[in-house]
Design a protein around this motif. Structure first.
Motif, PDB file in Angstrom:
ATOM      1  N   UNK A 148       0.796  -1.213   0.000  1.00 55.97           N
ATOM      2  CA  UNK A 148       0.000   0.000   0.000  1.00 55.97           C
ATOM      3  C   UNK A 148       0.829   1.263   0.000  1.00 55.97           C
ATOM      4  N   UNK A 149       0.495   2.197  -0.873  1.00 53.13           N
ATOM      5  CA  UNK A 149       1.088   3.539  -0.906  1.00 53.13           C
ATOM      6  C   UNK A 149       0.213   4.415  -1.793  1.00 53.13           C
ATOM      7  N   UNK A 150       0.231   5.718  -1.530  1.00 52.89           N
ATOM      8  CA  UNK A 150      -0.509   6.638  -2.395  1.00 52.89           C
ATOM      9  C   UNK A 150       0.409   7.378  -3.357  1.00 52.89           C
ATOM     10  N   UNK A 151       1.729   7.242  -3.173  1.00 49.29           N
ATOM     11  CA  UNK A 151       2.690   8.035  -3.952  1.00 49.29           C
ATOM     12  C   UNK A 151       3.009   7.363  -5.282  1.00 49.29           C
ATOM     13  N   UNK A 152       2.782   8.080  -6.371  1.00 46.91           N
ATOM     14  CA  UNK A 152       3.109   7.527  -7.687  1.00 46.91           C
ATOM     15  C   UNK A 152       4.613   7.331  -7.822  1.00 46.91           C
ATOM     16  N   UNK A 153       5.401   8.156  -7.162  1.00 50.01           N
ATOM     17  CA  UNK A 153       6.858   8.004  -7.195  1.00 50.01           C
ATOM     18  C   UNK A 153       7.269   6.679  -6.571  1.00 50.01           C
ATOM     19  N   UNK A 154       6.673   6.335  -5.432  1.00 52.78           N
ATOM     20  CA  UNK A 154       6.996   5.059  -4.793  1.00 52.78           C
ATOM     21  C   UNK A 154       6.511   3.891  -5.640  1.00 52.78           C
ATOM     22  N   UNK A 155       5.302   4.010  -6.185  1.00 50.50           N
ATOM     23  CA  UNK A 155       4.762   2.939  -7.032  1.00 50.50           C
ATOM     24  C   UNK A 155       5.714   2.629  -8.185  1.00 50.50           C
ATOM     25  N   UNK A 156       6.210   3.680  -8.833  1.00 48.09           N
ATOM     26  CA  UNK A 156       7.092   3.488  -9.981  1.00 48.09           C
ATOM     27  C   UNK A 156       8.391   2.802  -9.571  1.00 48.09           C
ATOM     28  N   UNK A 157       8.967   3.209  -8.456  1.00 46.97           N
ATOM     29  CA  UNK A 157      10.247   2.633  -8.053  1.00 46.97           C
ATOM     30  C   UNK A 157      10.083   1.220  -7.512  1.00 46.97           C
ATOM     31  N   UNK A 158       8.972   0.941  -6.842  1.00 48.97           N
ATOM     32  CA  UNK A 158       8.700  -0.439  -6.445  1.00 48.97           C
ATOM     33  C   UNK A 158       8.555  -1.326  -7.680  1.00 48.97           C
ATOM     34  N   UNK A 159       7.946  -0.771  -8.736  1.00 46.90           N
ATOM     35  CA  UNK A 159       7.792  -1.525  -9.970  1.00 46.90           C
ATOM     36  C   UNK A 159       9.122  -1.892 -10.602  1.00 46.90           C
ATOM     37  N   UNK A 160      10.116  -1.057 -10.419  1.00 42.08           N
ATOM     38  CA  UNK A 160      11.452  -1.364 -10.935  1.00 42.08           C
ATOM     39  C   UNK A 160      12.118  -2.466 -10.122  1.00 42.08           C
ATOM     40  N   UNK A 161      11.876  -2.465  -8.795  1.00 46.52           N
ATOM     41  CA  UNK A 161      12.541  -3.424  -7.918  1.00 46.52           C
ATOM     42  C   UNK A 161      11.846  -4.787  -7.933  1.00 46.52           C
ATOM     43  N   UNK A 162      10.511  -4.752  -7.798  1.00 48.33           N
ATOM     44  CA  UNK A 162       9.712  -5.983  -7.766  1.00 48.33           C
ATOM     45  C   UNK A 162       8.467  -5.788  -8.622  1.00 48.33           C
ATOM     46  N   UNK A 163       8.572  -5.996  -9.931  1.00 46.10           N
ATOM     47  CA  UNK A 163       7.412  -5.773 -10.802  1.00 46.10           C
ATOM     48  C   UNK A 163       6.244  -6.710 -10.525  1.00 46.10           C
ATOM     49  N   UNK A 164       6.476  -7.765  -9.751  1.00 44.88           N
ATOM     50  CA  UNK A 164       5.391  -8.697  -9.452  1.00 44.88           C
ATOM     51  C   UNK A 164       4.454  -8.179  -8.359  1.00 44.88           C
ATOM     52  N   UNK A 165       4.886  -7.195  -7.582  1.00 44.33           N
ATOM     53  CA  UNK A 165       4.073  -6.725  -6.456  1.00 44.33           C
ATOM     54  C   UNK A 165       2.804  -6.041  -6.947  1.00 44.33           C
ATOM     55  N   UNK A 166       1.733  -6.207  -6.210  1.00 50.13           N
ATOM     56  CA  UNK A 166       0.474  -5.503  -6.483  1.00 50.13           C
ATOM     57  C   UNK A 166       0.471  -4.246  -5.613  1.00 50.13           C
ATOM     58  N   UNK A 167       0.822  -3.123  -6.209  1.00 48.84           N
ATOM     59  CA  UNK A 167       0.883  -1.860  -5.461  1.00 48.84           C
ATOM     60  C   UNK A 167      -0.493  -1.230  -5.502  1.00 48.84           C
ATOM     61  N   UNK A 168      -1.114  -1.077  -4.347  1.00 46.68           N
ATOM     62  CA  UNK A 168      -2.483  -0.618  -4.248  1.00 46.68           C
ATOM     63  C   UNK A 168      -2.558   0.719  -3.524  1.00 46.68           C
ATOM     64  N   UNK A 169      -3.594   1.472  -3.877  1.00 47.99           N
ATOM     65  CA  UNK A 169      -3.738   2.846  -3.376  1.00 47.99           C
ATOM     66  C   UNK A 169      -4.055   2.849  -1.883  1.00 47.99           C
ATOM     67  N   UNK A 170      -3.306   3.628  -1.124  1.00 46.03           N
ATOM     68  CA  UNK A 170      -3.524   3.748   0.316  1.00 46.03           C
ATOM     69  C   UNK A 170      -3.265   5.184   0.750  1.00 46.03           C
ATOM     70  N   UNK A 171      -4.316   5.834   1.248  1.00 50.39           N
ATOM     71  CA  UNK A 171      -4.181   7.186   1.799  1.00 50.39           C
ATOM     72  C   UNK A 171      -4.627   7.177   3.250  1.00 50.39           C
TER      73      UNK A 171
END
Length: 328
Positions: A148-171
């Protein structure tokens, strides 16, 4: 929601005088536990500098009320509008913001200034796991784990490290995010700013992530009316010049990129051992599969020029196409 931080004995401002005509200053802030903790810290600094009580005035902003995507409100400026209005109408005398929440592409309202940037805290991002889960690092997470994260910057960088993760919106505020994490039925991990844990004095296991932070990360910005000369002079005593220099470089870069609230942009300025100012900037696609990067150095007095150069270099490398390719 108000709190009073009483005046304390005079500190380094022995003999300082100011002319507001009242014995109390009003400090405006958002109402989250983190924002209130930050406000108490700033209020304490001001009360130690001058013999004045500080009343903390909690202001519920549109961004705090809205639980959807901030882009629906026009971006991060939704965290500032009500506080700006309170300053302009003299409902409060000064305000404190997390600088990363201050848009880089929208000018300040006429008459408002930032006389102080406090010394920068830790800029790192950390990953936290549900209590009792047994996970201690991202490597422990199974394939397709929910983060969970709301930051598009974090989502993008997590995608580079672990593209398999399901990054979901969390505010939500830090405490509510941790509560949802520990409930155990929504997320396998969440990502937060390390500084937020420190400011709330929350000690729990976490993994520090190797990611470039948001522009302005870890910086508290103190705002007031330009016309209130005595208050501005008082607040300038809180200013940390090396932090201001880093902010100038980062926000010049951000302004030059002309991104929007859904643009995954990261930037970090810091001083090197030889005294040079370093600035690293990155622009990503939403999933992190494509990115451009620029990194250079300059003398501290050339912070704005360095920021402009990094922005131009990122755009020349294709940053404009990456930014324009993401819906507002």
């Amino acid at each position: 929601m108000t709190e009073i931080v009483p005046a304390r004995r005079r500190g380094e401002l022995e003999g300082f005088s100011w002319e507001t005509g009242e014995g109390r200053l009003k400090l405006g802030t958002r109402t989250s536990p983190l924002a209130m903790a930050q406000a108490r810290m700033v209020a304490g600094m001001v009360s130690r500098l001058a013999r004045v009580d500080v009343e903390i005035v909690g202001i519920m902003t549109t961004g705090d009320k809205h639980q959807g995507d901030l882009s629906e409100l026009g971006g991060k400026g939704a965290y500032l509008r009500e506080i700006d209005r309170a300053l302009l109408t003299r409902g409060v005398d000064f305000a404190v913001h997390c600088l990363k929440d201050v848009p880089g592409d929208v000018p300040l309202p006429d008459g408002l200034i930032f006389p102080a940037y406090l010394e920068r805290d830790d800029t790192g991002d950390v990953m936290l796991f549900p209590m009792g889960s047994g996970h201690e690092s991202m490597a422990d997470l199974p394939y397709g784990a929910r983060v969970g994260t709301s930051a598009v910057r974090r989502r993008a960088q997590l995608g580079r490290i672990r593209p398999d993760l399901r990054v979901e919106y969390l505010r939500g505020n830090v405490n509510s995010r941790l509560g949802r994490l520990d409930a155990g039925n929504e997320f396998d991990a969440i990502v937060l700013a390390r500084a937020s844990l420190d400011r709330l004095d929350l000690a729990r296991p976490h993994e520090v992530l190797d990611m470039i932070p948001a522009v302005g990360a870890g910086v508290l910005a103190v705002q007031c009316r330009e016309s209130d000369r005595h208050i501005a002079e008082l607040l300038r005593l809180l200013d940390h010049e090396p932090t201001r220099t880093c902010v100038r470089a980062e926000r010049t870069m951000l302004h030059g990129l002309q991104g929007h609230c859904n643009s995954p942009i990261a930037g970090r300025a810091r001083f090197e051992r030889d005294g040079q100012l370093s600035l690293e900037g990155m622009v990503f696609t939403r999933d992190g599969s494509q990115f451009v990067r620029s990194h250079d150095w300059a003398a501290p007095r050339e912070a704005a020029a360095l920021g402009a150069y990094i922005a131009g270099d990122l755009l020349r490398k294709g940053g404009r196409d990456l930014i324009d390719g993401i819906p507002h």
